[in-house]
Motif scaffolding. Sequence first.
Motif, PDB file in Angstrom:
ATOM      1  N   PRO A   2      -0.077   6.087 -11.998  1.00  0.00           N
ATOM      2  CA  PRO A   2      -0.482   4.695 -11.504  1.00  0.00           C
ATOM      3  C   PRO A   2      -1.512   4.984 -10.429  1.00  0.00           C
ATOM      4  O   PRO A   2      -1.625   5.692  -9.654  1.00  0.00           O
ATOM      5  CB  PRO A   2       0.840   4.329 -11.096  1.00  0.00           C
ATOM      6  CG  PRO A   2       1.769   5.341 -11.359  1.00  0.00           C
ATOM      7  CD  PRO A   2       1.314   6.434 -11.739  1.00  0.00           C
ATOM      8  N   VAL A   3      -2.514   3.906 -10.535  1.00  0.00           N
ATOM      9  CA  VAL A   3      -3.357   3.754  -9.184  1.00  0.00           C
ATOM     10  C   VAL A   3      -2.760   2.804  -8.225  1.00  0.00           C
ATOM     11  O   VAL A   3      -2.345   1.784  -8.213  1.00  0.00           O
ATOM     12  CB  VAL A   3      -4.771   3.119  -9.883  1.00  0.00           C
ATOM     13  CG1 VAL A   3      -5.598   2.923  -8.722  1.00  0.00           C
ATOM     14  CG2 VAL A   3      -5.210   3.633 -10.856  1.00  0.00           C
ATOM     15  N   PRO A   4      -2.853   3.641  -6.893  1.00  0.00           N
ATOM     16  CA  PRO A   4      -2.382   2.988  -5.887  1.00  0.00           C
ATOM     17  C   PRO A   4      -3.063   1.470  -5.511  1.00  0.00           C
ATOM     18  O   PRO A   4      -4.322   1.450  -5.785  1.00  0.00           O
ATOM     19  CB  PRO A   4      -2.423   3.736  -4.488  1.00  0.00           C
ATOM     20  CG  PRO A   4      -3.460   4.651  -5.104  1.00  0.00           C
ATOM     21  CD  PRO A   4      -3.453   4.899  -6.520  1.00  0.00           C
ATOM     22  N   PRO A   5      -2.329   0.463  -5.010  1.00  0.00           N
ATOM     23  CA  PRO A   5      -3.207  -0.966  -4.888  1.00  0.00           C
ATOM     24  C   PRO A   5      -4.221  -0.464  -3.448  1.00  0.00           C
ATOM     25  O   PRO A   5      -4.120   0.522  -2.779  1.00  0.00           O
ATOM     26  CB  PRO A   5      -1.957  -1.673  -4.259  1.00  0.00           C
ATOM     27  CG  PRO A   5      -0.824  -0.664  -3.585  1.00  0.00           C
ATOM     28  CD  PRO A   5      -1.024   0.353  -4.343  1.00  0.00           C
ATOM     29  N   ASP A   6      -5.268  -1.343  -3.672  1.00  0.00           N
ATOM     30  CA  ASP A   6      -6.070  -1.491  -2.391  1.00  0.00           C
ATOM     31  C   ASP A   6      -5.465  -2.192  -1.244  1.00  0.00           C
ATOM     32  O   ASP A   6      -5.851  -1.784   0.137  1.00  0.00           O
ATOM     33  CB  ASP A   6      -7.527  -2.403  -2.810  1.00  0.00           C
ATOM     34  CG  ASP A   6      -8.363  -1.473  -4.248  1.00  0.00           C
ATOM     35  OD1 ASP A   6      -8.223  -0.290  -4.069  1.00  0.00           O
ATOM     36  OD2 ASP A   6      -8.447  -2.291  -4.961  1.00  0.00           O
ATOM     37  N   VAL A   7      -4.965  -3.391  -1.412  1.00  0.00           N
ATOM     38  CA  VAL A   7      -4.140  -4.395  -0.332  1.00  0.00           C
ATOM     39  C   VAL A   7      -2.781  -4.226  -0.652  1.00  0.00           C
ATOM     40  O   VAL A   7      -2.419  -4.430  -1.828  1.00  0.00           O
ATOM     41  CB  VAL A   7      -5.002  -5.440  -0.075  1.00  0.00           C
ATOM     42  CG1 VAL A   7      -4.349  -6.286   0.757  1.00  0.00           C
ATOM     43  CG2 VAL A   7      -6.203  -5.165   0.036  1.00  0.00           C
ATOM     44  N   VAL A   8      -1.852  -4.217   0.249  1.00  0.00           N
ATOM     45  CA  VAL A   8      -0.539  -4.145   0.030  1.00  0.00           C
ATOM     46  C   VAL A   8      -0.058  -5.401   1.116  1.00  0.00           C
ATOM     47  O   VAL A   8      -0.388  -5.421   2.196  1.00  0.00           O
ATOM     48  CB  VAL A   8       0.516  -2.944   0.732  1.00  0.00           C
ATOM     49  CG1 VAL A   8       1.887  -3.374   0.493  1.00  0.00           C
ATOM     50  CG2 VAL A   8      -0.172  -2.037  -0.368  1.00  0.00           C
ATOM     51  N   ILE A   9       0.628  -6.527   0.586  1.00  0.00           N
ATOM     52  CA  ILE A   9       1.024  -7.763   1.326  1.00  0.00           C
ATOM     53  C   ILE A   9       2.381  -7.826   1.205  1.00  0.00           C
ATOM     54  O   ILE A   9       3.104  -7.668   0.003  1.00  0.00           O
ATOM     55  CB  ILE A   9       0.268  -9.012   0.701  1.00  0.00           C
ATOM     56  CG1 ILE A   9      -1.251  -9.057   0.688  1.00  0.00           C
ATOM     57  CG2 ILE A   9       0.654 -10.124   1.846  1.00  0.00           C
ATOM     58  CD1 ILE A   9      -2.127 -10.065   0.223  1.00  0.00           C
ATOM     59  N   ALA A  10       3.143  -7.502   2.268  1.00  0.00           N
ATOM     60  CA  ALA A  10       4.544  -7.848   2.192  1.00  0.00           C
ATOM     61  C   ALA A  10       5.410  -8.471   3.545  1.00  0.00           C
ATOM     62  O   ALA A  10       4.588  -8.515   4.564  1.00  0.00           O
ATOM     63  CB  ALA A  10       5.187  -6.138   2.230  1.00  0.00           C
ATOM     64  N   ARG A  11       6.441  -8.921   3.257  1.00  0.00           N
ATOM     65  CA  ARG A  11       7.383  -9.380   4.275  1.00  0.00           C
ATOM     66  C   ARG A  11       8.463  -8.277   4.826  1.00  0.00           C
ATOM     67  O   ARG A  11       8.880  -7.644   3.783  1.00  0.00           O
ATOM     68  CB  ARG A  11       8.077 -10.481   3.869  1.00  0.00           C
ATOM     69  CG  ARG A  11       9.130 -10.968   4.867  1.00  0.00           C
ATOM     70  CD  ARG A  11       9.751 -12.332   4.438  1.00  0.00           C
ATOM     71  NE  ARG A  11       9.282 -13.071   3.643  1.00  0.00           N
ATOM     72  CZ  ARG A  11       8.353 -14.409   4.180  1.00  0.00           C
ATOM     73  NH1 ARG A  11       8.426 -14.371   5.690  1.00  0.00           N
ATOM     74  NH2 ARG A  11       7.855 -15.379   3.551  1.00  0.00           N
ATOM     75  N   HIS A  12       8.353  -7.968   6.027  1.00  0.00           N
ATOM     76  CA  HIS A  12       9.151  -7.022   6.611  1.00  0.00           C
ATOM     77  C   HIS A  12      10.466  -7.549   7.004  1.00  0.00           C
ATOM     78  O   HIS A  12      10.815  -8.780   7.189  1.00  0.00           O
ATOM     79  CB  HIS A  12       8.508  -6.533   7.894  1.00  0.00           C
ATOM     80  CG  HIS A  12       7.012  -5.718   7.449  1.00  0.00           C
ATOM     81  ND1 HIS A  12       7.028  -4.642   7.058  1.00  0.00           N
ATOM     82  CD2 HIS A  12       5.764  -6.222   7.321  1.00  0.00           C
ATOM     83  CE1 HIS A  12       5.814  -4.040   6.816  1.00  0.00           C
ATOM     84  NE2 HIS A  12       5.025  -5.321   7.070  1.00  0.00           N
ATOM     85  N   PRO A  13      11.469  -6.612   7.287  1.00  0.00           N
ATOM     86  CA  PRO A  13      12.851  -7.091   7.765  1.00  0.00           C
ATOM     87  C   PRO A  13      12.750  -8.139   8.901  1.00  0.00           C
ATOM     88  O   PRO A  13      13.901  -8.929   9.031  1.00  0.00           O
ATOM     89  CB  PRO A  13      13.625  -5.876   8.115  1.00  0.00           C
ATOM     90  CG  PRO A  13      12.811  -4.579   7.227  1.00  0.00           C
ATOM     91  CD  PRO A  13      11.483  -5.315   7.139  1.00  0.00           C
ATOM     92  N   THR A  14      11.824  -7.852   9.801  1.00  0.00           N
ATOM     93  CA  THR A  14      11.780  -8.682  10.871  1.00  0.00           C
ATOM     94  C   THR A  14      11.110 -10.157  10.422  1.00  0.00           C
ATOM     95  O   THR A  14      11.067 -11.222  11.448  1.00  0.00           O
ATOM     96  CB  THR A  14      10.851  -8.099  12.035  1.00  0.00           C
ATOM     97  OG1 THR A  14       9.533  -8.102  11.196  1.00  0.00           O
ATOM     98  CG2 THR A  14      11.163  -6.645  12.316  1.00  0.00           C
ATOM     99  N   GLY A  15      10.511 -10.408   9.279  1.00  0.00           N
ATOM    100  CA  GLY A  15      10.315 -12.016   8.841  1.00  0.00           C
ATOM    101  C   GLY A  15       8.903 -11.642   8.832  1.00  0.00           C
ATOM    102  O   GLY A  15       8.257 -12.835   8.369  1.00  0.00           O
TER     103      GLY A  15
END
Length: 99
Positions: A2-15
């Motif tokens: 798999p090719v890694p993503p260019d951008v990662v958008i995520a919600r962290h446990p802190t919100g």
Amino acid sequence: MPVPPDVVIARHPTGDVTAEGGDELAATLLKRASFVIETTPLSFWYRLPWDMGEARENQMASHAACMLTAVGYRVDLGHDLHVGTFTTPSDPQGKRVHG
């Protein structure tokens, strides 16, 4: 492999909703989607403002992922941030996999 993503958008446990990766164009699109830059002496990343509320954060993160994908970036959007089907003029059926 798999090719890694260019951008990662995520919600962290802190919100916090953050975006990491990309280049200058990706940064411009993230800023357009209401992300603001956070810096430390050794790194930087983008985050959504803290006072938006979860529903609006989800909408803005999905919008950012849609814009980034439309110009060819591989985006990993957290499953908890996904709102609706992504469609673009080149993918009107929304069949491309996002996030």
